[in-house]
Design a protein around this motif. Structure first.
Motif, short mmCIF file in Angstrom:
data_model
loop_
_atom_site.label_atom_id
_atom_site.label_comp_id
_atom_site.label_asym_id
_atom_site.label_seq_id
_atom_site.Cartn_x
_atom_site.Cartn_y
_atom_site.Cartn_z
N UNK A 1 0.82 -1.22 0.00
CA UNK A 1 0.00 0.00 0.00
C UNK A 1 0.85 1.26 0.00
N UNK A 2 1.92 1.30 0.78
CA UNK A 2 2.77 2.50 0.83
C UNK A 2 3.46 2.74 -0.51
N UNK A 3 3.96 1.69 -1.14
CA UNK A 3 4.61 1.82 -2.44
C UNK A 3 3.62 2.33 -3.49
N UNK A 4 2.43 1.80 -3.49
CA UNK A 4 1.41 2.23 -4.44
C UNK A 4 1.05 3.70 -4.21
N UNK A 5 0.90 4.10 -2.97
CA UNK A 5 0.58 5.50 -2.67
C UNK A 5 1.71 6.42 -3.12
N UNK B 1 3.65 6.10 -5.58
CA UNK B 1 3.68 6.22 -7.04
C UNK B 1 2.33 6.60 -7.64
N UNK B 2 1.39 6.97 -6.80
CA UNK B 2 0.11 7.46 -7.29
C UNK B 2 -0.79 6.43 -7.92
N UNK B 3 -0.64 5.19 -7.54
CA UNK B 3 -1.51 4.14 -8.08
C UNK B 3 -2.85 4.23 -7.37
N UNK B 4 -3.89 4.50 -8.14
CA UNK B 4 -5.23 4.62 -7.55
C UNK B 4 -6.20 3.58 -8.09
N UNK B 5 -5.86 2.95 -9.19
CA UNK B 5 -6.72 1.91 -9.77
C UNK B 5 -5.88 0.74 -10.20
N UNK B 6 -6.50 -0.39 -10.30
CA UNK B 6 -5.79 -1.59 -10.74
C UNK B 6 -6.52 -2.19 -11.94
N UNK B 7 -5.85 -2.84 -12.85
CA UNK B 7 -4.38 -2.96 -12.83
C UNK B 7 -3.72 -1.67 -13.29
N UNK B 8 -2.53 -1.44 -12.78
CA UNK B 8 -1.73 -0.27 -13.13
C UNK B 8 -0.30 -0.76 -13.31
N UNK B 9 0.35 -0.33 -14.37
CA UNK B 9 1.68 -0.84 -14.68
C UNK B 9 2.69 0.30 -14.66
#
Length: 114
Positions: free
Chosen positions: A35-39, A41-49
């Motif tokens: 979760x911290x890594x995704x936050x 890098x601004x990942x808000x939806x999946x899938x995200x590459x």
């Protein structure tokens, strides 16, 4: 993976490149330990590459989501021939290798004599 349709293609791509020490193909659980890594890098939806040289400067992948498009992207953008990735230089003429390494032809010849 959120989208189970994509998982087989992603797993196949990861398997294809598991021995390559210059490439990591993986996934992050944005709802769990990642979760911290995704936050970050601004990942808000999946899938995200994301892709990049390291985890501090990732770019968003915006191409197709099939094995063929993933694989083409890896070969065309990530596994290009460079001084840091000589394994990808199999198609580069030997006589041009010295330019990629940033040395003179004479220095290359002294490293790899006939």
């Amino acid at each position: 993976f959120y989208c189970q349709d994509i998982k087989p293609a992603w797993d196949r791509l990861a398997s294809d490149h598991k021995e390559n020490r210059n490439l990591l193909i993986g996934f992050v659980d944005c709802e769990g330990n990642g979760a911290d890594l995704c936050a970050r890098h601004g990942v808000v939806g999946v899938p995200s590459y994301r892709y990049g040289e390291d985890s501090t400067s990732l770019e968003i992948y915006r191409a197709g989501q099939t094995y063929e498009t993933f694989s083409a992207f890896v070969f065309e953008r990530l596994l290009r021939c460079s001084a840091n990735n000589l394994e990808a230089c199999v198609d580069v003429a030997w006589g041009e290798l010295w330019k990629l390494l940033g040395i003179t032809k004479e220095q290359l010849d002294s490293i790899f004599p006939d």
